[in-house]
Structure formats: C-alpha cells, structure tokens
Enzyme design. Structure first.
Site, short mmCIF file in Angstrom:
data_model
loop_
_atom_site.label_atom_id
_atom_site.label_comp_id
_atom_site.label_asym_id
_atom_site.label_seq_id
_atom_site.Cartn_x
_atom_site.Cartn_y
_atom_site.Cartn_z
N HIS A 1 -7.76 11.95 -2.29
CA HIS A 1 -7.31 10.63 -2.75
C HIS A 1 -7.13 10.70 -4.26
O HIS A 1 -8.01 11.20 -4.96
CB HIS A 1 -8.36 9.59 -2.36
CG HIS A 1 -7.90 8.17 -2.53
ND1 HIS A 1 -7.63 7.63 -3.76
CD2 HIS A 1 -7.66 7.21 -1.62
CE1 HIS A 1 -7.24 6.37 -3.58
NE2 HIS A 1 -7.25 6.09 -2.30
N HIS B 1 -11.25 13.13 0.46
CA HIS B 1 -11.36 11.80 1.03
C HIS B 1 -11.31 11.74 2.55
O HIS B 1 -12.08 11.02 3.17
CB HIS B 1 -10.23 10.95 0.44
CG HIS B 1 -10.27 9.51 0.83
ND1 HIS B 1 -11.38 8.73 0.63
CD2 HIS B 1 -9.34 8.70 1.41
CE1 HIS B 1 -11.13 7.50 1.07
NE2 HIS B 1 -9.91 7.47 1.57
N PHE C 1 0.85 -1.18 0.00
CA PHE C 1 0.00 0.00 0.00
C PHE C 1 0.88 1.23 0.00
O PHE C 1 2.03 1.18 0.42
CB PHE C 1 -0.91 0.01 1.24
CG PHE C 1 -2.37 0.07 0.90
CD1 PHE C 1 -3.06 -1.07 0.54
CD2 PHE C 1 -3.06 1.27 0.91
CE1 PHE C 1 -4.39 -1.02 0.21
CE2 PHE C 1 -4.39 1.34 0.59
CZ PHE C 1 -5.06 0.19 0.23
N GLN D 1 -7.20 15.35 3.05
CA GLN D 1 -6.58 14.49 2.04
C GLN D 1 -7.46 14.34 0.80
O GLN D 1 -8.64 14.01 0.91
CB GLN D 1 -6.34 13.11 2.62
CG GLN D 1 -5.76 12.13 1.60
CD GLN D 1 -5.26 10.86 2.28
OE1 GLN D 1 -6.04 9.95 2.53
NE2 GLN D 1 -4.00 10.83 2.60
N GLU E 1 -6.50 2.46 -3.33
CA GLU E 1 -5.06 2.40 -3.58
C GLU E 1 -4.61 0.95 -3.81
O GLU E 1 -3.55 0.72 -4.37
CB GLU E 1 -4.37 2.96 -2.34
CG GLU E 1 -2.98 3.43 -2.52
CD GLU E 1 -2.58 4.30 -1.34
OE1 GLU E 1 -3.05 5.44 -1.27
OE2 GLU E 1 -1.84 3.82 -0.49
N ARG F 1 -0.49 9.76 -0.84
CA ARG F 1 -1.62 10.30 -1.62
C ARG F 1 -1.49 11.78 -1.92
O ARG F 1 -1.88 12.23 -3.00
CB ARG F 1 -2.90 10.06 -0.83
CG ARG F 1 -3.23 8.59 -0.78
CD ARG F 1 -4.38 8.31 0.16
NE ARG F 1 -4.65 6.87 0.15
CZ ARG F 1 -5.55 6.29 0.93
NH1 ARG F 1 -6.24 7.01 1.79
NH2 ARG F 1 -5.75 4.99 0.87
N ARG G 1 -2.41 11.40 5.74
CA ARG G 1 -2.58 10.04 6.23
C ARG G 1 -2.11 9.03 5.20
O ARG G 1 -2.37 9.19 4.01
CB ARG G 1 -4.05 9.79 6.56
CG ARG G 1 -4.34 8.36 6.93
CD ARG G 1 -5.77 8.16 7.37
NE ARG G 1 -6.75 8.25 6.31
CZ ARG G 1 -6.96 7.29 5.38
NH1 ARG G 1 -6.21 6.21 5.37
NH2 ARG G 1 -7.90 7.46 4.48
N LEU H 1 -14.57 6.21 -4.72
CA LEU H 1 -13.19 5.80 -4.51
C LEU H 1 -12.84 4.52 -5.26
O LEU H 1 -13.59 3.55 -5.25
CB LEU H 1 -13.00 5.55 -3.01
CG LEU H 1 -11.57 5.32 -2.57
CD1 LEU H 1 -10.77 6.59 -2.75
CD2 LEU H 1 -11.56 4.90 -1.12
#
Lengths: 575, 236
Positions: free
Chosen positions: A238, A348, A115, A236, A251, A282, A390, A248
């Site tokens: 994304h 996000h 990730f 954030q 990821e 991100r 994050r 979404l």
C-alpha cells in the site's frame, strides 16, 4: 477435548462472521479464533466498501467489474469478479439492515466516495462507489457482524488457535485441531464442514500494515498437507504507510483529495498515471514512489515521500478522516492539517492464498477439483477476484460477498452430508509438533529468526524483485528453516503460553514465505503487484495464468491454472 | 535511550501472588510502549505475557495500566513517559497471567444490553433504511468503541460493585438507543434504569479520561440518565 459441530469457522473477522450469520436459524456452528472477539484485523480497514449503488452519480456493477479486472492486471477470474460486483450491492444493503452506521447523503442514503482505480464508464474518471463509515468502515463491519453473532447466539471459542486440519484418507475434510492458548489444552473439532477465514500473512515482511496475528496459519497448514497455494507471488504494498511503522493511512486520504509529493514537492503521479493521478491503483503508486526514491527524489535523499493533505479544508480532515488524523498526531507528532506526512509503501494484502471456487470451496488443481467439506473465504482465499493487484475497498467486498456465499453453501452441504469418521488419534500430528517445540533446547531464538526473515523478505521479495535476489532469498530461507529446527519455546507453562503461539506462527511464516518466493521466481514477467526487474513487461503469451505451489518431499513444485475470461479481453493497463 | 521497566508478573502455574519484574531495554523515544514489551518478550524473557494484535490502537487487545493509568500500550510513545515505566494489568478483572486479564464478565455485561440493531419491520429489498446525516451524527461518538476495557476498569464503582454493568456496556447501548433505525430503546433503558444501570455512575470521569478512542463516555451516560428522567429520546 472432543467437540462435534455441523460446521466450524476458523477466524472471527469479516469473512468468518459473515459466514456465521448465514447459520442464524439452522445448524450447529462454532467460530474458533486465536484472538478475542472483535480483535480481528477486518477492524483496521478504513476507507470503504465499494458497491455500484449509484447514490451520488451514475454507476453500474459492470463498471465495478471492469475496474476490478483491469485493476488486477487481467489475472482476475472474471466469473468471480462478476459475482463480486453484482452481489456487492445486495451485501452492502444487508450490512446496513444489520445496523451498520454508514455515513449518509443529505437525502438519507448511504454516502459514497472516490477510491483508487474505481471509475465510471470503463476508465473515464474516478467515480463515487465506496460506501463508508468515516474512516473506520472495517471497524463498523466487524462490530456489526459480531453483534449479529450475539443476536444469533453463535458459539465462540476465543483464543483457540488452529494447529492442524483433519482429512479422511479419501480427501474429505472432517474437522480441525485447536490449541487453547488460555489453558494449553488440545481441542478436536469434528465437523461436516470447515471454513478457513484466518486472514493474510503480512508479517512475513518487515514494514507492514498487518496485525501481529497475521501469520498465514491456515495457508501454511494446508500447504504442509500437500494442498496448493495460488498466486502467492502477488502481494500488495500500500503506497501510504506511516514511514518506518507501516501503519496504514487510507487511500481515502487521496479519495478526499490528498496528493503524494516527492522531496522536491512535485506531484510526481502526473508522470506515471496522467488520468487518475494519485488515485491510480496501489501497485502503480507504490512502484512510482520507489522509482522516485531511487532517482534521488525522496525527502532529504531518504527513502520516504510526503502525503499532502494541507490544502484540504480542516473540517474534511477532521470529519472524514478522524482516525487517520489521530494516527499522524499520535505516532508522528504531526498535524495533517498543517504538516506534510512522511510515508512509504507498506506490505498490506495477499492477493494469493488458498484456491477456491465462487462458492468458497477449496480446490486442489488446475481443473478446480473440490475438497469436500473444506471452504475458505476472505484474504486467506484466492477466488481470484483480485488477480495481480487488489483495488482499494474490494477486500471488504470480498469478505462479505464470499463469506456469505461460503456460509450458504456450507449450510447446504451440511444438510446433505453426515460427519465423516475421524482417525483414532486425530491430534497426533499437532501434539508431536507442539511436544517438539516445547522440549527442544533453546539453542536458537525464534525472534531472531523472525526478524531476519522479515528484513530479507522486504529486501528481496518486496516491490522490486530479480532472479538473483530471489535465489539469494531461497538460500536464506533454507538457512532460517534449519535454524528454526533448533528453536525451543522458552515459556514451559500451559497457561496463556504466547511464546508457544509465536513459535508456531514463525513456522507458518517460514512455510508461507517459501511459497511466495517460489511463485515470484517462477513468474518471469511483471504484472500487478509482482514486478521483476529482469522481466519488466507483462507477458500474456506465457503468463496469463495462475500459479499453484505444492509442497512436496522434494521441494516446491509449481503447477498452473487458467484465468477465466468472460467479458473483458486483456489490454494494456494505463491510467 | 535506555528505559527501565517494572512489570507486574503473575503465573498461576507457579506464583501464589503477583511480583514485579525489572527489565532494562534500549528503545527509540518514538517507539511505542508495546514495542518495548515485545523487545523484552523476544530478547529477554519469553515468558512475559500480554495480549496484542493490530499495534495501532484499533483492535483493543493491549489495554493495561501504564504508570497507573489505563492505556493501550500500542498508542503510547516512550518519549511521553521518560526512562522509568511501570506496567500493571487492568484493575478489577481476574488476572490470567501477567498482563492478561479475564474479560468474560466484561463481554457478558455488554451482551446484557442487546448490542445489535432491533427493528422487526422489513427493510425493503435493494435499498437502505433511510437516515439523515444529523440522525447519524447523534450516536457517532459511541460507534468508535473497541471494547478494550480501559473505561470499565478505570471506574471505581466497578471495582467495588460487581453488578454495575460498567461504562463500556453503557456506551454500546447508547450507540443503539439513539440510532433512529432502532426500536429496542425501551428494553435497554429498562435495564439501564435498574440497580445495575446508569444510576450507579457518580460522574467521576475516569472512564472518559481512560478511553483511548476519545469517546465522551461520561457524557453518553449522562444523556441516558436524561432520557430516563425526561422520556425524551433526543440526547441533546
């Protein structure tokens, strides 16, 4: 109606339900949610929950901690990041023991995948750390925790919306006020301890992955009561939201090998993050996408790029990314096995929120002075483990680790403290607010105001920000708030009055937006998810600190709080 | 494009019986049915009431009848319906208001079958209960359930028989019965073998057709029937 419980948990997502699970054998606890059970947005989380189990390759909690700190552009409180990465391991096993159906390795262990921003040996290369259940890890966490609630006979108040927080004159929290959406009734919940776990506020932006319910209710309610909000400027985006819709695409698509390409077909992340490429954090990937679009490299000159999965084996897409494949087929009419998928960054996750310590206790100043009886956990809270940005999967880790810690601490608090007496009329503020909205003429339509808010927040408080744009936005917010004072609820009934609910939510969105803009204007540097074009560099000398926004009668006042640094000195952040 | 919506309305505060409201709305063919409902609520009639949250088919809030079939409004695109769309609440549940139905009994049925992992043996500290990928795969399909109610309210048996637990509750029992880590199968199978259980199912397949998550609901019910008949706890 009056209710008395030892503890009230507001919000039935991962953090709230994990906290509730700590009361299995003791304590009179109730969960209050404005949704029906299992509708919370934890269920939309896809890719995974990281923990250094080391099931497939060497891994250590301290590597996870380092990645979290670096991913957060060194604004992370390192004591909290250490708790997060150490306790993630135990929390994941606890979820497994509760029944969570993780994917498995051939030898029967929890499977793990790569990730963004998660690396081995302090940034050498991507590591397999994200434990997952296909691409519905959040769904399985939510279901599993709700199932535990049934087993433990947790009391739920469904479709009851928190509309006020109760405090004594000495600043001790002693309950909440809830509006029963189904009946219109006001509930007074008298409690020794309250946990706020109401999630984020992505609905301040036009294009978002967030549910319609994510309107920052608890943040706004505390803010109105004079309590601070921390680091609200860090939001954030994304990188891979479905174009225009914002839905979404995890990821995990890139964790499994997916590539982002510009309109020329170039893998442009080679230029921005030569080591981690598409798996850079991100904030970097989202900025890179916007830079490509600005340079005219969007697809057909438009403001989107492509996510390319076409080189992956069809069975990987079908088996490891089934939900995402379905989203692409349903909403785009495309097949990810053969087609490039149009994507753009989508609002996000709120890194900022209600300041807490590592026990989940809400704090009110730079010295971390605690509000007795008041807790927050999950996206609504700012511990801060995410700092300025994050990492993927760390939201689910945050929920279970800090939901659990808050629940345990509340249990202890509840044993040692009595109920604090309520005011004679604890619901007067909530009733006055609702009466005004219900009796106002419908001079202005709340929906128009909300749509304008979302467009302007996206334009001027999105991925790129400037003083000029933020000042323009401040004036716009003032205008919208003025117009909001003339909004009347059109549905005058008591049963299931969701027009009233949405109008209350709009009030929360406006207040939360003010905090976001105030923080963004104050922070004259660029760090993580906050990028100021007029201050494009990180400025540790002046801004290696958290912001605290306070709502006062004279406007918003900014305070600050030091960043806790224990193991990792701030360094330049490259990937 | 312009689309005409006929939406069943009922407000218990003022109506004695349901009626249909008609609304014309300008939408894109790629918009979701939910987007159109929001446009109507936000710009035409603020009293129109329906549940919604995630808007992409994962939270299970907005199950309703769209042109006669149970669907999630956020997973249906206008272009697949054309310019006339009729919306009604799910059948078989009490209507609270407009498209909002009372789901208390639905969740009560779900709770009857102990939808949580039952295993009294200590799991051990610092490690998982082992499970092979094959064992995990056996119940994969039924872990997808979002409890929207589309399957249960599509089933004609549930319309006429209040005792029947319904497909959604059975799906969630299936998810645990075939989980190699679970030890509660017998208790659940006993309930499923009773008159409220799987034998009420007439394999009409409405549930499978209605499931927005693509769960093979009827197949899951048949697997449980087979286990009851043969005592074999392997669904295939």
């Amino acid at each position: 109606m009056y209710h008395r419980f030892d503890a009230i948990i507001v919000g039935a997502g991962g953090a709230g339900l994990m906290a509730a699970a700590q009361f299995a054998s003791e304590g009179d606890v109730a969960v209050v949610s404005k949704l029906y059970p299992t509708r919370s947005h934890t269920g939309a989380a896809q890719g995974g929950i990281s923990a250094a189990l080391g099931n497939l390759e060497e891994d250590h909690w301290i590597w996870h901690m380092f990645d979290t700190v670096k991913g957060g552009d060194y604004l992370v409180d390192q004591d909290a990041a250490e708790v997060l990465s150490r306790e993630a391991i135990d929390a994941v096993y606890e979820l497994e023991h509760m029944g969570l159906p993780f994917n498995r390795t051939p030898d029967g262990k929890i499977d793990q995948r790569r990730f963004g921003g998660h690396t081995r040996n302090y940034g050498e290369a991507a590591v397999r750390r994200a434990c997952y259940a296909a691409d519905r890890t959040g769904h399985m966490i939510l279901q599993t925790l709700y199932q535990q609630g049934i087993k433990n006979q947790v009391r739920y108040f469904n479709e009851v919306m928190m509309v006020d927080l109760l405090m004594t004159d000495d600043g001790v929290c002693n309950g909440i006020i809830g509006l029963d959406i189904q009946t219109g009734e006001i509930h007074i919940f008298h409690a020794k301890a309250v946990l706020l776990a109401t999630g984020g506020f992505g609905r301040v932006f036009k294009v978002t992955s967030n549910a319609l319910a994510l309107t920052g209710d608890a943040c706004a309610i505390l803010f109105r009561r004079g309590l601070p909000l921390e680091d609200m400027e860090f939001f954030q985006f994304h990188p891979t939201g479905i174009n225009k819709l914002g839905i979404l695409l995890s990821e995990a698509c890139r964790g499994e090998g997916g590539i982002i390409r510009n309109g020329k077909g170039e893998r442009f992340m080679e230029r921005y993050a030569p080591t981690l490429l598409d798996l850079a954090p991100r904030d970097m990937v989202s900025r890179s996408i916007h830079q490509e679009i600005r340079a005219g490299n969007g697809v057909d000159g438009q403001d989107y790029v492509h996510l390319d999965l076409t080189h992956l084996p069809a069975e990987v897409i079908e088996q490891k990314l089934p939900d995402i494949s379905e989203f692409v087929r349903t909403y785009m009419g495309l097949d990810p096995i053969t087609d490039l998928v149009p994507i753009q960054p989508t609002a996000h996750y709120a890194m900022g929120g209600i300041p807490t310590d590592v026990e989940g206790r809400v704090t009110v100043d730079g010295d971390n002075t605690v509000v007795p009886g008041l807790y927050a956990a999950g996206e609504v809270a700012c511990v801060s483990v995410h700092g300025a940005n994050r990492l993927g999967t760390n939201s689910l880790v945050d929920l279970v680790v800090f939901g659990r810690r808050a629940g345990k601490h509340m249990l202890e608090f509840m044993r040692q403290n009595d109920h604090q007496p309520l005011d004679p009329e604890p619901d007067y503020r909530a009733r006055a607010e609702i009466d005004t909205l219900m009796s106002n003429e419908t001079e202005e339509n709340g929906a128009d105001i909300r749509e304008e808010l979302q467009v302007h927040m996206m334009d001027d408080a999105g991925v790129f920000r400037t003083a000029e744009g933020l000042q323009r936005l401040q004036s716009k917010l003032a205008e919208l708030k003025d117009r909001f004072s003339r909004v009347g609820v059109r549905d005058k009934g008591t049963t299931m009055n969701m027009d009233l609910m949405e109008t209350l939510e709009l009030g929360y969105l406006l207040d939360v937006s003010e905090a976001v803009v105030a923080g963004a204007l104050a922070r004259e540097e660029s760090r993580g998810g906050h990028f100021r074009e007029d201050f494009p560099e990180r400025d540790d000398a002046n801004w290696l600190r958290h912001t605290l926004a306070y709502k006062t009668s004279g406007g918003i006042e900014m305070g600050s709080k030091p960043v806790v640094i224990t193991r990792f000195e701030p360094k330049e952040r490259t990937y | 494009m312009q689309v005409q919506f006929r939406i069943e309305r009922f407000n218990p505060d003022q109506d004695t019986k349901p009626w249909f409201g008609e609304y014309t709305v300008e939408v894109e063919p790629t918009d979701r049915v939910l987007d159109a409902l929001n446009l109507i609520k936000w710009h035409q009639d603020g009293t129109l009431t329906f549940r919604r949250s995630c808007a992409h088919g994962i939270c299970g809030s907005d199950a309703m009848r769209i042109n006669g079939r149970n669907r999630l409004a956020c997973k249906e695109l206008i272009r697949d319906y054309g310019d006339k769309i009729t919306i009604e609440p799910m059948l078989g549940f009490r209507v609270i208001k407009d498209l909002v139905v009372d789901m208390e009994d639905f969740f009560a049925s779900y709770r009857t079958l102990q939808p949580y992992l039952i295993n009294d043996e200590p799991a051990g500290v610092g490690r998982e209960r082992p499970q092979s990928p094959e064992e995990r795969e056996v119940f994969d399909d039924t872990t997808k359930c979002i409890m929207c109610g589309a399957c249960t309210t599509a089933c004609p048996i549930t319309w006429t028989n209040e005792d029947f637990l319904g497909p959604a509750a059975i799906v969630n029992a299936h998810r645990f019965i075939y989980d190699s880590r679970d030890q509660g199968a017998n208790e659940r199978l006993e309930v499923l073998n009773s008159k409220s259980g799987v034998w009420r199912c007439r394999t009409i397949f409405n549930c499978t057709e209605a499931c927005p998550r693509g769960i093979q609901v009827t197949r899951a019910i048949e697997q449980i029937k087979r286990t009851l008949l043969t005592g074999d706890n392997n669904p295939d």
